[in-house]
Design a protein around this motif. Structure first.
Motif, PDB file in Angstrom:
ATOM      1  N   UNK A 114      -8.992  -7.701  -9.235  1.00  0.00           N
ATOM      2  CA  UNK A 114      -7.797  -6.948  -9.623  1.00  0.00           C
ATOM      3  C   UNK A 114      -6.806  -7.893 -10.301  1.00  0.00           C
ATOM      4  N   UNK A 115      -6.469  -7.549 -11.530  1.00  0.00           N
ATOM      5  CA  UNK A 115      -5.546  -8.347 -12.330  1.00  0.00           C
ATOM      6  C   UNK A 115      -4.137  -8.234 -11.751  1.00  0.00           C
ATOM      7  N   UNK A 116      -3.539  -9.376 -11.451  1.00  0.00           N
ATOM      8  CA  UNK A 116      -2.182  -9.389 -10.901  1.00  0.00           C
ATOM      9  C   UNK A 116      -1.148  -8.841 -11.875  1.00  0.00           C
ATOM     10  N   UNK A 117      -1.469  -8.801 -13.171  1.00  0.00           N
ATOM     11  CA  UNK A 117      -0.545  -8.259 -14.175  1.00  0.00           C
ATOM     12  C   UNK A 117      -0.267  -6.778 -13.935  1.00  0.00           C
ATOM     13  N   UNK A 118      -1.176  -6.087 -13.291  1.00  0.00           N
ATOM     14  CA  UNK A 118      -0.980  -4.662 -12.974  1.00  0.00           C
ATOM     15  C   UNK A 118       0.307  -4.465 -12.180  1.00  0.00           C
ATOM     16  N   UNK A 119       0.597  -5.401 -11.294  1.00  0.00           N
ATOM     17  CA  UNK A 119       1.718  -5.243 -10.364  1.00  0.00           C
ATOM     18  C   UNK A 119       3.076  -5.600 -10.980  1.00  0.00           C
ATOM     19  N   UNK A 120       3.072  -5.957 -12.262  1.00  0.00           N
ATOM     20  CA  UNK A 120       4.332  -6.140 -12.994  1.00  0.00           C
ATOM     21  C   UNK A 120       4.810  -4.818 -13.591  1.00  0.00           C
ATOM     22  N   UNK A 121       4.049  -3.754 -13.357  1.00  0.00           N
ATOM     23  CA  UNK A 121       4.375  -2.417 -13.846  1.00  0.00           C
ATOM     24  C   UNK A 121       4.575  -1.501 -12.640  1.00  0.00           C
ATOM     25  N   UNK A 122       5.299  -0.414 -12.825  1.00  0.00           N
ATOM     26  CA  UNK A 122       5.578   0.507 -11.722  1.00  0.00           C
ATOM     27  C   UNK A 122       4.409   1.432 -11.398  1.00  0.00           C
ATOM     28  N   UNK A 136      -2.157   8.993 -11.989  1.00  0.00           N
ATOM     29  CA  UNK A 136      -1.044   8.052 -12.081  1.00  0.00           C
ATOM     30  C   UNK A 136      -0.679   7.681 -10.646  1.00  0.00           C
ATOM     31  N   UNK A 137      -0.726   6.384 -10.343  1.00  0.00           N
ATOM     32  CA  UNK A 137      -0.478   5.890  -8.987  1.00  0.00           C
ATOM     33  C   UNK A 137       0.533   4.747  -9.064  1.00  0.00           C
ATOM     34  N   UNK A 138       1.477   4.727  -8.137  1.00  0.00           N
ATOM     35  CA  UNK A 138       2.442   3.625  -8.078  1.00  0.00           C
ATOM     36  C   UNK A 138       1.705   2.335  -7.729  1.00  0.00           C
ATOM     37  N   UNK A 139       2.019   1.282  -8.452  1.00  0.00           N
ATOM     38  CA  UNK A 139       1.329   0.016  -8.200  1.00  0.00           C
ATOM     39  C   UNK A 139       1.699  -0.559  -6.830  1.00  0.00           C
ATOM     40  N   UNK A 140       2.886  -0.252  -6.323  1.00  0.00           N
ATOM     41  CA  UNK A 140       3.242  -0.704  -4.969  1.00  0.00           C
ATOM     42  C   UNK A 140       2.305  -0.067  -3.947  1.00  0.00           C
ATOM     43  N   UNK A 141       1.957   1.203  -4.158  1.00  0.00           N
ATOM     44  CA  UNK A 141       1.008   1.866  -3.263  1.00  0.00           C
ATOM     45  C   UNK A 141      -0.394   1.301  -3.441  1.00  0.00           C
ATOM     46  N   UNK A 142      -0.746   0.990  -4.670  1.00  0.00           N
ATOM     47  CA  UNK A 142      -2.056   0.384  -4.938  1.00  0.00           C
ATOM     48  C   UNK A 142      -2.171  -0.963  -4.210  1.00  0.00           C
ATOM     49  N   UNK A 143      -1.103  -1.748  -4.244  1.00  0.00           N
ATOM     50  CA  UNK A 143      -1.096  -3.045  -3.545  1.00  0.00           C
ATOM     51  C   UNK A 143      -1.293  -2.845  -2.044  1.00  0.00           C
ATOM     52  N   UNK A 144      -0.733  -1.783  -1.514  1.00  0.00           N
ATOM     53  CA  UNK A 144      -0.886  -1.463  -0.088  1.00  0.00           C
ATOM     54  C   UNK A 144      -2.311  -0.991   0.229  1.00  0.00           C
ATOM     55  N   UNK A 145      -2.940  -0.315  -0.742  1.00  0.00           N
ATOM     56  CA  UNK A 145      -4.287   0.230  -0.547  1.00  0.00           C
ATOM     57  C   UNK A 145      -5.377  -0.840  -0.596  1.00  0.00           C
ATOM     58  N   UNK A 146      -5.247  -1.793  -1.501  1.00  0.00           N
ATOM     59  CA  UNK A 146      -6.332  -2.756  -1.736  1.00  0.00           C
ATOM     60  C   UNK A 146      -6.856  -3.438  -0.468  1.00  0.00           C
ATOM     61  N   UNK A 147      -6.003  -3.922   0.428  1.00  0.00           N
ATOM     62  CA  UNK A 147      -6.529  -4.574   1.646  1.00  0.00           C
ATOM     63  C   UNK A 147      -7.260  -3.609   2.579  1.00  0.00           C
TER      64      UNK A 147
END
Length: 159
Positions: A114-122, A136-147
Motif C-alpha cells: 500500500x502506497x503511503x501517498x494514498x494517505x495524503x488524500x482524504x 469512495x472510502x475515506x483514507x483514514x478509515x482505510x488506514x484503520x482497516x488495513x491492520x
C-alpha cells in the motif's frame, strides 16, 4: 462470494462508511475522470497492479493514478523479484477484470503493498470488482482497516 460482495462485506464488518456509484464500465483514467466529475466523487483515483513473484506467490500494489512502480523497492520489500501477472492470473486469482484491478478483498496469501501517498488524500476511489461500480472510502478509515485484513500488508513509498 463475488469480489464486489467481499468488498462491501469487509467495509460493513469494520463499520467503514463508503459511497458506491453505478455507471458505464471504467477501464481507463479518462473515463474514470468523467465518472468522478459526474458523481462529484472527492477522492483520488487508485491504481492496483497485480504482481507475480519469482517464488510463485502474488502481491497487489495499491498506489495512485499516474504512479510508476519502483521495481527495486518492490524487490526489497517482497524479498524477491516481482513481475506483472498475466490477465489470466488476475482474473483467476482475484476475480478482477483486466484494467480494473481492485485493491481489497483478496485471498489472504496475496500480499498487499500500500502506497503511503494514498494517505495524503482524504478519500480513495476504487472499483470493488465490476468496472461499472466505484467506491469512495475515506483514507483514514482505510488506514484503520488495513491492520484488520488477513493479508500481509507492506508499506510502499512512491516517488
Amino acid at each position: 462470494m463475488s469480489l464486489h460482495a467481499r468488498n462491501l462485506a469487509l467495509l460493513e464488518e469494520h463499520a467503514i462508511a463508503y459511497r458506491e456509484v453505478s455507471h458505464e464500465a471504467v477501464l481507463d483514467y479518462p473515463t474514470a475522470h468523467v465518472v468522478r466529475q459526474r458523481f462529484g466523487l472527492r477522492g483520488v483515483e487508485s491504481k492496483s497492479l497485480f504482481l507475480r513473484l519469482k517464488d510463485g506467490t502474488y502481491a497487489m500494489l495499491v498506489t495512485l493514478e499516474g504512479a510508476r512502480a519502483d521495481w527495486s523497492q518492490l524487490k526489497a520489500l517482497l524479498g524477491t523479484r516481482p513481475s506483472v501477472a498475466s490477465d489470466e492470473e488476475l482474473v483467476r486469482l482475484t476475480g478482477c477484470v483486466p484494467q480494473c484491478a481492485c485493491p481489497l478483498g483478496h485471498a489472504e496469501d496475496i500480499v498487499l503493498l500500500v502506497d503511503e501517498a494514498i494517505f495524503r488524500h482524504d478519500y480513495l476511489i476504487y472499483s470493488p470488482g465490476p468496472p461499472e461500480r466505484t467506491l469512495e472510502v475515506a483514507t483514514a478509515d482505510l488506514a484503520r482497516l488495513l491492520p484488520q485484513l488477513p493479508n500481509r500488508v507492506l508499506h510502499y513509498r512512491s516517488g
